[in-house]
Design a protein around this motif. Structure first.
Motif, short mmCIF file in Angstrom:
data_model
loop_
_atom_site.label_atom_id
_atom_site.label_comp_id
_atom_site.label_asym_id
_atom_site.label_seq_id
_atom_site.Cartn_x
_atom_site.Cartn_y
_atom_site.Cartn_z
N SER A 81 33.27 31.74 26.04
CA SER A 81 32.31 31.87 24.94
C SER A 81 31.28 32.93 25.25
CB SER A 81 31.61 30.53 24.67
OG SER A 81 32.53 29.57 24.24
N PHE A 82 30.86 33.01 26.49
CA PHE A 82 29.90 34.02 26.91
C PHE A 82 30.50 35.42 26.75
CE2 PHE A 82 28.37 36.85 30.30
CZ PHE A 82 27.03 36.92 29.97
N LEU A 83 31.74 35.59 27.21
CA LEU A 83 32.40 36.89 27.08
C LEU A 83 32.52 37.30 25.62
CD1 LEU A 83 35.28 36.59 29.70
CD2 LEU A 83 33.24 38.03 29.86
N CYS A 84 32.90 36.38 24.76
CA CYS A 84 33.04 36.67 23.34
C CYS A 84 31.71 37.12 22.75
CB CYS A 84 33.54 35.43 22.62
SG CYS A 84 33.86 35.68 20.88
N ALA A 85 30.64 36.43 23.09
CA ALA A 85 29.31 36.78 22.58
C ALA A 85 28.86 38.15 23.09
CB ALA A 85 28.30 35.71 22.96
N VAL A 118 30.82 40.74 24.12
CA VAL A 118 31.65 41.82 23.64
C VAL A 118 31.61 41.90 22.10
CG1 VAL A 118 34.03 42.72 23.59
CG2 VAL A 118 33.13 41.67 25.66
N GLY A 119 31.43 40.75 21.45
CA GLY A 119 31.39 40.72 19.99
C GLY A 119 32.76 40.72 19.33
N ARG A 120 33.79 40.55 20.13
CA ARG A 120 35.16 40.51 19.64
C ARG A 120 36.03 39.96 20.77
NH1 ARG A 120 37.51 44.29 22.60
NH2 ARG A 120 36.31 46.10 23.27
N SER A 121 37.27 39.66 20.46
CA SER A 121 38.20 39.25 21.52
C SER A 121 38.56 40.45 22.38
CB SER A 121 39.48 38.67 20.91
OG SER A 121 39.26 37.37 20.45
N PHE A 122 38.86 40.19 23.61
CA PHE A 122 39.37 41.24 24.50
C PHE A 122 40.75 41.66 24.03
CE2 PHE A 122 37.18 40.53 28.90
CZ PHE A 122 35.94 40.67 28.30
N THR A 123 41.10 42.91 24.30
CA THR A 123 42.48 43.34 24.14
C THR A 123 43.26 42.79 25.33
OG1 THR A 123 42.19 45.37 25.41
CG2 THR A 123 41.75 45.49 23.01
N GLN A 124 44.57 42.84 25.24
CA GLN A 124 45.41 42.39 26.37
C GLN A 124 45.06 43.18 27.64
OE1 GLN A 124 48.74 40.48 25.91
NE2 GLN A 124 48.89 40.28 28.11
N GLU A 125 44.86 44.49 27.50
CA GLU A 125 44.54 45.33 28.65
C GLU A 125 43.20 44.96 29.26
OE1 GLU A 125 45.46 46.64 25.58
OE2 GLU A 125 47.55 46.90 26.19
N TRP A 147 41.71 42.04 29.06
CA TRP A 147 41.87 40.71 29.66
C TRP A 147 42.46 40.84 31.07
CZ3 TRP A 147 40.42 36.03 27.54
CH2 TRP A 147 40.83 34.89 28.23
N GLU A 148 43.51 41.64 31.20
CA GLU A 148 44.15 41.81 32.50
C GLU A 148 43.22 42.47 33.51
OE1 GLU A 148 47.76 43.88 31.55
OE2 GLU A 148 48.62 42.12 30.57
N ARG A 149 42.33 43.32 33.03
CA ARG A 149 41.38 43.99 33.92
C ARG A 149 40.24 43.06 34.35
NH1 ARG A 149 37.82 49.45 32.78
NH2 ARG A 149 36.80 49.43 34.80
N TYR A 150 39.66 42.32 33.41
CA TYR A 150 38.46 41.54 33.70
C TYR A 150 38.72 40.06 33.99
CZ TYR A 150 36.15 45.71 31.95
OH TYR A 150 35.73 47.00 31.78
N VAL A 151 39.87 39.55 33.65
CA VAL A 151 40.19 38.13 33.88
C VAL A 151 41.54 38.03 34.58
CG1 VAL A 151 40.20 35.84 32.80
CG2 VAL A 151 39.04 37.72 31.65
N PRO A 152 41.74 38.75 35.69
CA PRO A 152 43.06 38.83 36.31
C PRO A 152 43.60 37.51 36.86
CG PRO A 152 41.44 39.78 37.77
CD PRO A 152 40.74 39.48 36.47
N ALA A 167 45.94 32.58 30.96
CA ALA A 167 46.76 33.60 30.29
C ALA A 167 46.00 34.16 29.09
CB ALA A 167 48.08 32.98 29.84
N TYR A 168 46.32 35.40 28.72
CA TYR A 168 45.65 36.08 27.62
C TYR A 168 45.75 35.29 26.32
CZ TYR A 168 44.74 39.36 23.86
OH TYR A 168 44.23 39.96 22.74
N ARG A 169 44.62 35.25 25.62
CA ARG A 169 44.58 34.69 24.27
C ARG A 169 43.32 35.22 23.60
NH1 ARG A 169 42.47 30.26 27.31
NH2 ARG A 169 40.59 29.39 26.38
N LYS A 170 43.32 35.22 22.30
CA LYS A 170 42.12 35.63 21.57
C LYS A 170 41.08 34.54 21.73
CE LYS A 170 44.20 38.77 18.42
NZ LYS A 170 43.93 39.55 17.25
N ILE A 171 39.84 34.93 22.04
CA ILE A 171 38.80 33.94 22.28
C ILE A 171 37.71 33.93 21.23
CG2 ILE A 171 39.17 33.85 24.78
CD1 ILE A 171 36.78 35.77 25.08
N CYS A 172 37.74 34.88 20.31
CA CYS A 172 36.71 34.94 19.27
C CYS A 172 37.32 34.64 17.91
CB CYS A 172 36.09 36.32 19.23
SG CYS A 172 35.31 36.82 20.78
#
Length: 81
Positions: A52-56, A58-65, A67-72, A76-81
């Protein structure tokens, strides 16, 4: 350390030479560190719900790329916003 072992989740700034003890307050959102006659309080509430903090922030969901960079080593990747 390998996957599943201890890892740093956040680096706090301060006078590291003076810190002799660290504890979480009962609210689970405040970290207290102290030493040398001083006490520091750190707001770590964002660690309670990190996605929830990351979503707030960034203001949007992470892209797959992103996500892999910041949440390695996270979920698993999913839309969070």
């Amino acid at each position: 350390m390998g996957r599943g072992g201890p890892r740093e989740i956040v680096q706090l700034t301060g006078d590291r030479d003076a810190i002799s003890s660290v504890t979480f307050l009962a609210d689970g959102k405040t970290l207290a560190s102290g030493g040398g006659g001083m006490v520091w309080l750190w707001d770590v509430s964002y660690l309670v719900k990190p996605l929830s903090f990351l979503c707030a922030q960034v203001g949007r969901s992470f892209t797959q790329e992103e996500w892999e960079r910041y949440v390695p080593e996270g979920p698993a990747y999913r839309k969070i916003c």
